[in-house]
Design a protein around this motif. Structure first.
Motif, PDB file in Angstrom:
ATOM      1  N   ARG A 259       0.809  -1.365  -0.079  1.00 53.30           N
ATOM      2  CA  ARG A 259      -0.054   0.105  -0.032  1.00 53.30           C
ATOM      3  C   ARG A 259       0.712   1.257   0.026  1.00 53.30           C
ATOM      4  O   ARG A 259       0.204   2.344  -0.162  1.00 53.30           O
ATOM      5  CB  ARG A 259      -1.091  -0.053   1.252  1.00 53.30           C
ATOM      6  CG  ARG A 259      -2.090  -1.143   1.098  1.00 53.30           C
ATOM      7  CD  ARG A 259      -2.977  -0.905   2.347  1.00 53.30           C
ATOM      8  NE  ARG A 259      -3.966  -2.095   2.400  1.00 53.30           N
ATOM      9  CZ  ARG A 259      -4.934  -1.995   1.466  1.00 53.30           C
ATOM     10  NH1 ARG A 259      -5.435  -0.465   0.800  1.00 53.30           N
ATOM     11  NH2 ARG A 259      -6.094  -2.785   1.590  1.00 53.30           N
ATOM     12  N   ASP A 260       2.222   1.306   0.258  1.00 47.59           N
ATOM     13  CA  ASP A 260       3.029   2.287   0.254  1.00 47.59           C
ATOM     14  C   ASP A 260       2.919   3.117  -1.403  1.00 47.59           C
ATOM     15  O   ASP A 260       2.733   2.443  -2.404  1.00 47.59           O
ATOM     16  CB  ASP A 260       4.372   2.065   0.471  1.00 47.59           C
ATOM     17  CG  ASP A 260       4.516   1.765   1.937  1.00 47.59           C
ATOM     18  OD1 ASP A 260       3.171   1.778   2.623  1.00 47.59           O
ATOM     19  OD2 ASP A 260       5.610   1.205   2.459  1.00 47.59           O
ATOM     20  N   HIS A 261       3.372   4.328  -1.315  1.00 48.84           N
ATOM     21  CA  HIS A 261       3.220   4.795  -2.491  1.00 48.84           C
ATOM     22  C   HIS A 261       4.616   4.902  -3.216  1.00 48.84           C
ATOM     23  O   HIS A 261       4.698   5.122  -4.622  1.00 48.84           O
ATOM     24  CB  HIS A 261       2.940   6.652  -2.346  1.00 48.84           C
ATOM     25  CG  HIS A 261       1.369   6.648  -2.165  1.00 48.84           C
ATOM     26  ND1 HIS A 261       0.545   6.739  -3.201  1.00 48.84           N
ATOM     27  CD2 HIS A 261       1.079   6.815  -0.794  1.00 48.84           C
ATOM     28  CE1 HIS A 261      -0.688   6.803  -2.252  1.00 48.84           C
ATOM     29  NE2 HIS A 261      -0.513   6.968  -1.066  1.00 48.84           N
ATOM     30  N   GLN A 262       5.684   4.611  -2.676  1.00 48.19           N
ATOM     31  CA  GLN A 262       7.060   4.597  -3.091  1.00 48.19           C
ATOM     32  C   GLN A 262       7.166   3.457  -4.236  1.00 48.19           C
ATOM     33  O   GLN A 262       6.704   2.236  -3.618  1.00 48.19           O
ATOM     34  CB  GLN A 262       8.254   4.506  -2.029  1.00 48.19           C
ATOM     35  CG  GLN A 262       8.334   5.896  -1.590  1.00 48.19           C
ATOM     36  CD  GLN A 262       9.569   5.721  -0.510  1.00 48.19           C
ATOM     37  OE1 GLN A 262       9.082   5.252   0.789  1.00 48.19           O
ATOM     38  NE2 GLN A 262      10.795   6.131  -0.818  1.00 48.19           N
ATOM     39  N   PRO A 263       7.512   3.327  -5.447  1.00 48.24           N
ATOM     40  CA  PRO A 263       7.454   2.310  -6.263  1.00 48.24           C
ATOM     41  C   PRO A 263       8.743   1.373  -5.770  1.00 48.24           C
ATOM     42  O   PRO A 263       9.586   1.897  -5.201  1.00 48.24           O
ATOM     43  CB  PRO A 263       7.676   2.812  -7.628  1.00 48.24           C
ATOM     44  CG  PRO A 263       8.424   4.247  -7.398  1.00 48.24           C
ATOM     45  CD  PRO A 263       7.678   4.869  -6.252  1.00 48.24           C
ATOM     46  N   ARG A 301      -1.385  -0.609  -6.288  1.00 49.86           N
ATOM     47  CA  ARG A 301      -1.270   0.554  -6.801  1.00 49.86           C
ATOM     48  C   ARG A 301      -0.456   0.644  -7.910  1.00 49.86           C
ATOM     49  O   ARG A 301      -0.063   1.931  -8.310  1.00 49.86           O
ATOM     50  CB  ARG A 301      -0.600   1.506  -5.689  1.00 49.86           C
ATOM     51  CG  ARG A 301      -1.237   1.783  -4.375  1.00 49.86           C
ATOM     52  CD  ARG A 301      -0.641   2.516  -3.437  1.00 49.86           C
ATOM     53  NE  ARG A 301      -1.025   3.039  -2.131  1.00 49.86           N
ATOM     54  CZ  ARG A 301      -2.316   3.571  -2.005  1.00 49.86           C
ATOM     55  NH1 ARG A 301      -2.520   4.589  -3.121  1.00 49.86           N
ATOM     56  NH2 ARG A 301      -2.932   3.846  -0.712  1.00 49.86           N
ATOM     57  N   ASN A 303       2.725  -0.005  -8.628  1.00 50.93           N
ATOM     58  CA  ASN A 303       3.859   0.487  -8.367  1.00 50.93           C
ATOM     59  C   ASN A 303       4.843  -0.438  -8.075  1.00 50.93           C
ATOM     60  O   ASN A 303       6.059  -0.193  -7.489  1.00 50.93           O
ATOM     61  CB  ASN A 303       3.713   1.607  -7.286  1.00 50.93           C
ATOM     62  CG  ASN A 303       3.237   1.276  -6.157  1.00 50.93           C
ATOM     63  OD1 ASN A 303       2.984   0.028  -5.812  1.00 50.93           O
ATOM     64  ND2 ASN A 303       3.477   2.041  -5.099  1.00 50.93           N
ATOM     65  N   GLY A 352       1.813   3.978 -10.766  1.00 52.77           N
ATOM     66  CA  GLY A 352       0.735   4.478 -10.074  1.00 52.77           C
ATOM     67  C   GLY A 352      -0.585   4.105 -10.603  1.00 52.77           C
ATOM     68  O   GLY A 352      -0.738   3.182 -11.494  1.00 52.77           O
ATOM     69  N   ILE A 353      -1.810   4.618 -10.022  1.00 50.36           N
ATOM     70  CA  ILE A 353      -2.976   3.706 -10.127  1.00 50.36           C
ATOM     71  C   ILE A 353      -3.451   4.238 -11.542  1.00 50.36           C
ATOM     72  O   ILE A 353      -3.189   5.546 -11.754  1.00 50.36           O
ATOM     73  CB  ILE A 353      -4.027   4.226  -9.007  1.00 50.36           C
ATOM     74  CG1 ILE A 353      -3.668   3.671  -7.806  1.00 50.36           C
ATOM     75  CG2 ILE A 353      -5.457   3.958  -9.514  1.00 50.36           C
ATOM     76  CD1 ILE A 353      -4.511   4.113  -6.479  1.00 50.36           C
TER      77      ILE A 353
END
Length: 359
Positions: A259-263, A301, A303, A352-353
């Protein structure tokens, strides 16, 4: 020094699992614009995802090249499960180029060049000195699985011990816990028949008890080093034979809960050039990339990206005199372009989504 270290800032090329395929590596570096000394005119640097060795024809040459690049600060490298196998003296899967078979076990028949005796210690020393993960504000790199709690435990503890010793320490702690719960004894009883395939299939299947699978999962998930280099797994409802032994667990797509945003960029999972769903068990269970197009981002996400395109298959193709579909590839950052060693380049777009909100 921590087992989780800062990733290079600036433009980088992240190279997938090499598995001793030296010729493919040299070709890929040329395509990426690196000269014979490993210098890129645009100031780019290399990041290797681990599994440098085993199976392929010239693991020593790969090691010599990567060590030289890392020593000159032209590259970074994370540890893969094949390097970890060597460090803990676990013979098999093509590492006979460096390790000797245990007493009574036949030597492997891979076409690998053997390492000179004088190079063995430097190779082991290099493997011991590599981190498990790299990170900066824009990107994360790990061989198989980015697991937050495991990363934190390895980031906070200075790496003053050999990685092999630390991995064994984690395994021992896991085994002690299992023994206290009474799980280990029943698992080991099944292991004598199941793990070493000394019985007919029907007998082995019948002896795969839940305790055996539970013990295997605890060994892996309870050891941060194994988790980052091998990934997450689950128990199976049926046993299957893969890579020389009966198995009761299979790999799972951990990225579907990331769930983190960092790829995150990974290797390890033998990406194929087909998205056809797998309908049978392979070496490690169901194909975790089934249904994922060859150059798609993965995960909740979108990513997580796997840049292992199965160059490790080439030893089989040579032996069987068949065409091979495995390639060596690199992911270029910040361009988000994948370059294969046959010259094919694919723009994969940023992580990204998707715009339609799917996933």
């Amino acid at each position: 020094m921590s087992l989780v270290r800062p990733l290079f800032e600036g433009p980088i090329d992240i190279v997938g699992d090499i598995h001793g395929e030296y010729d493919a590596l040299v070709r890929l570096l040329q395509l990426l614009g690196y000269d014979g000394d490993g210098v890129n005119a645009e100031g780019r640097r290399l990041v290797f995802l681990g599994d440098l060795v085993d199976r392929g024809h010239d693991s020593p040459a790969v090691m010599d090249l990567v060590i030289d690049l890392v020593d000159r600060d032209l590259a970074q490298c994370v540890l893969g499960n094949h390097e970890l196998n060597i460090l803990v003296d676990r013979y098999g899967h093509g590492n006979g180029w460096l390790l000797d078979p245990p007493d009574g076990k036949p030597a492997e028949t891979y076409d690998s060049r053997r390492a000179d005796e004088a190079r063995r210690r430097p190779y082991l020393r290099f493997m011991e000195g590599q981190p498990l993960a790299l990170e900066n504000e824009a990107l994360r790199v790990v061989h198989a699985c980015w697991d937050g709690p495991s990363i934190d435990s390895l980031r906070e503890a200075a790496s003053t011990e050999r990685i092999a010793a630390r991995s064994k320490c984690y395994d021992d702690a896991t085994l002690v816990g299992l023994a206290q719960d009474g799980v280990l004894q029943s698992a080991l009883a099944a292991e004598r028949v199941v793990f070493h395939a000394v019985a007919p299939v029907e007998t082995a299947q019948a002896m795969v008890v839940p305790a055996h699978a539970e013990a295997e999962l605890a060994r892996q998930h309870g050891n941060p080093i194994r988790l980052l280099t091998e990934g997450r797994a689950r128990s199976t409802t049926t046993s299957y034979f893969g890579a020389g032994r009966w198995r009761t667990t299979e790999r799972i797509p951990w990225w579907n809960t990331y769930r983190d945003h960092q790829p995150v960029v990974i290797g390890h999972f033998w990406r194929a050039f087909s998205s056809t769903p797998a309908d049978r068990y392979g070496v490690f269970g169901q194909d975790v990339l089934a249904g994922v197009a060859p150059h798609d981002w993965m995960g909740l996400r979108h990513n997580v990206y796997c840049v292992d395109y199965s160059v490790g298959k080439r030893h089989l193709a040579r032996r069987r005199r068949q065409a091979n579909d495995g390639k060596l590839a690199a992911l270029r950052f910040p361009e988000w372009q994948v370059v294969h060693d046959d010259g094919v380049a694919v723009d994969i777009g940023p992580p990204g989504i998707p715009a339609d909100g799917a996933g």
